[in-house]
Write a protein that holds these residues in place. Structure first.
Motif, PDB file in Angstrom:
ATOM      1  N   GLY A 110       0.790  -1.233   0.000  1.00  0.00           N
ATOM      2  CA  GLY A 110       0.000   0.000   0.000  1.00  0.00           C
ATOM      3  C   GLY A 110       0.816   1.272   0.000  1.00  0.00           C
ATOM      4  O   GLY A 110       1.964   1.314  -0.442  1.00  0.00           O
ATOM      5  N   THR A 111       0.193   2.327   0.527  1.00  0.00           N
ATOM      6  CA  THR A 111       0.814   3.648   0.503  1.00  0.00           C
ATOM      7  C   THR A 111       2.049   3.718   1.391  1.00  0.00           C
ATOM      8  O   THR A 111       2.994   4.453   1.078  1.00  0.00           O
ATOM      9  N   ARG A 112       2.058   2.966   2.483  1.00  0.00           N
ATOM     10  CA  ARG A 112       3.240   2.980   3.355  1.00  0.00           C
ATOM     11  C   ARG A 112       4.472   2.489   2.591  1.00  0.00           C
ATOM     12  O   ARG A 112       5.533   3.077   2.637  1.00  0.00           O
ATOM     13  N   ARG A 113       4.312   1.405   1.858  1.00  0.00           N
ATOM     14  CA  ARG A 113       5.436   0.855   1.076  1.00  0.00           C
ATOM     15  C   ARG A 113       5.840   1.826  -0.028  1.00  0.00           C
ATOM     16  O   ARG A 113       7.025   2.029  -0.280  1.00  0.00           O
ATOM     17  N   ALA A 114       4.851   2.431  -0.671  1.00  0.00           N
ATOM     18  CA  ALA A 114       5.155   3.406  -1.728  1.00  0.00           C
ATOM     19  C   ALA A 114       5.958   4.572  -1.165  1.00  0.00           C
ATOM     20  O   ALA A 114       6.946   5.000  -1.774  1.00  0.00           O
ATOM     21  N   ALA A 115       5.561   5.068  -0.008  1.00  0.00           N
ATOM     22  CA  ALA A 115       6.296   6.174   0.614  1.00  0.00           C
ATOM     23  C   ALA A 115       7.714   5.747   0.974  1.00  0.00           C
ATOM     24  O   ALA A 115       8.667   6.503   0.770  1.00  0.00           O
ATOM     25  N   ASP A 116       7.871   4.541   1.485  1.00  0.00           N
ATOM     26  CA  ASP A 116       9.206   4.034   1.812  1.00  0.00           C
ATOM     27  C   ASP A 116      10.088   3.950   0.570  1.00  0.00           C
ATOM     28  O   ASP A 116      11.263   4.327   0.601  1.00  0.00           O
TER      29      ASP A 116
END
Length: 60
Positions: free
Chosen positions: A47-53
């Motif tokens: 999700g977005t957490r992985r994308a931000a990372d």
């Protein structure tokens, strides 16, 4: 820019047109149907957490 053309975005009705277009988009069942698989894929990848990372790692 307003000084250059003598009009603002509000004068040409853009906010209303944008609001209507977004409303059409978010209430369209076909858009929801076509978005379901990419949404599920993104969630399964973190999700977005992985994308931000991933983005943060590219910037450092």
């Amino acid at each position: 820019m307003e000084e250059e053309i003598g009009a603002s975005v509000a004068d040409v009705g853009l906010p209303e047109a944008l609001r209507a277009a977004l409303d059409d988009l978010v209430t369209d069942p076909e858009v929801a149907r076509r978005s379901a698989q990419p949404r599920a894929d993104a969630r399964s990848e973190g999700g977005t957490r992985r994308a931000a990372d991933l983005i943060e790692n590219m910037l450092v």
